[in-house]
Scaffold this active site. Sequence first.
Site, mmCIF file in Angstrom:
data_model
loop_
_atom_site.group_PDB
_atom_site.id
_atom_site.type_symbol
_atom_site.label_atom_id
_atom_site.label_comp_id
_atom_site.label_asym_id
_atom_site.label_seq_id
_atom_site.Cartn_x
_atom_site.Cartn_y
_atom_site.Cartn_z
ATOM 1 N N HIS A 124 -35.460 56.974 15.319
ATOM 2 C CA HIS A 124 -36.129 56.445 16.510
ATOM 3 C C HIS A 124 -35.357 56.934 17.740
ATOM 4 O O HIS A 124 -34.741 56.143 18.463
ATOM 5 C CB HIS A 124 -36.176 54.920 16.442
ATOM 6 N N GLN A 127 -35.816 55.480 21.385
ATOM 7 C CA GLN A 127 -35.175 54.172 21.517
ATOM 8 C C GLN A 127 -33.689 54.346 21.832
ATOM 9 O O GLN A 127 -33.143 53.670 22.703
ATOM 10 C CB GLN A 127 -35.348 53.373 20.221
#
Length: 303
Positions: A124, A127
Amino acid sequence: MTLRHFLEVDDLTPDELAEVLALAAAPEPPRVLAGRGAALLFEKDSARTRNSTEMAVVQLGGHPITIAAGEVKLDVRESVEDVARTLACYHAVICARVYEHEKLERMAAVSSVPVVNLLSDASHPLQALADLLTVRGEFGGFDGRTVAYVGDSNNVARSLALAAGSVGMAVAVASPDGYRFGAADEARLRARCAELLLTDDPAAAVAGADVVYTDTWISMGQEDEADERRRDFAGYTVDDALLDKAAPGAVLLHCLPAHRGEEVAAEALDGPRSRIWPQAENRMHSARGLLAWLVGAAGGGHP
Ligand code: CP
Ligand code: NVA
C-alpha cells in the site's frame, strides 16, 4: 524520459521519494493533468483512497474516472492486459486497487502510461507516502526517529517499513508467529532499513518509539479467517498502556479503517496521541505529489 510506475515504495530511490514529498507540500499544485484523465480502478472497497486520489487528480487539473470492480471484471470480461492497454488510450495514469499484486505488474508490463498501486494484497505504497508526510508534519523531519508497527505483517506494514527505512528512520515490527515477514521480505526491507527489528513482542517494538502504528488484523479478502486471526492476535491490541512504553511525545497512526477493541483500543485511537485525521488528510497531498512526479517530473503519462 523513462516511463515509471509506482507499485511499491522501493520503485523510487530515496532521492526520488524526497522529490515526491516536496511536490506534496508545493503551495501551487502543478497543472500537469490539465485536460487529461486518470483512471481509478477498484477491485476492493475504499473510502480514503478513492476520495483522496480523485481530489488529487482534480487539484492537478485532471479528470478522474473511477471504475468499480463489476464494470471491467479483470480477467473475466477481458484480460488485465487488454484493460490496461484500453485505459492507456484515454488516461495519463492508471491507478488500481487489486487483490493479487501480480495484476499490477501485468498492467505495468503493457501500459504506455504510469501504473499506480492503490493497494494490493502485497503493498500500500500511497498510504506509506501519507504516513511519511504525517511524521514529517509532526516532528519536522525523520532524523533519529523510530516507527514501531504492531500487528499483522501485511501490505500496510511492508510499505510503511520500506518508506520509513528509505528516509532513514529506524523500524520495528511486532507480529505473532505465522504473521511475521518471511526471509524474502526481510531481505527487501533490510536493503532500505539501516535499523530493523523484527520481533513477536509488542512492548520490545514500541519501547522508545516516536511513532506507533497499527492496522487491521483482518485485511480485505481475509474475512474467512476472521475468527482464527482474532485468536492469534490476542495481546497485540495497541492501547494506552502500550503507548506509555513509547518515547515522550510519541504519536499513534492507523491507516484506517479501524476496529476499535481489536487492533486498537478506542482510548488510544481517539486519544491525545492519535494523529489519524491529519494522516487521512495527507492521503490527498501525498497522492497529488506522487501523481505530479509521475506525469510531470518523471515525464510519463503521455498517451
Ligand atoms: N487507508 C485506506 O486505504 O483506506 P481505504 O481502504 O478506505 O481507501
Ligand atoms: N490491510 C488493510 C488495509 C486497508 C486500507 C487491507 O488490506 O484491507
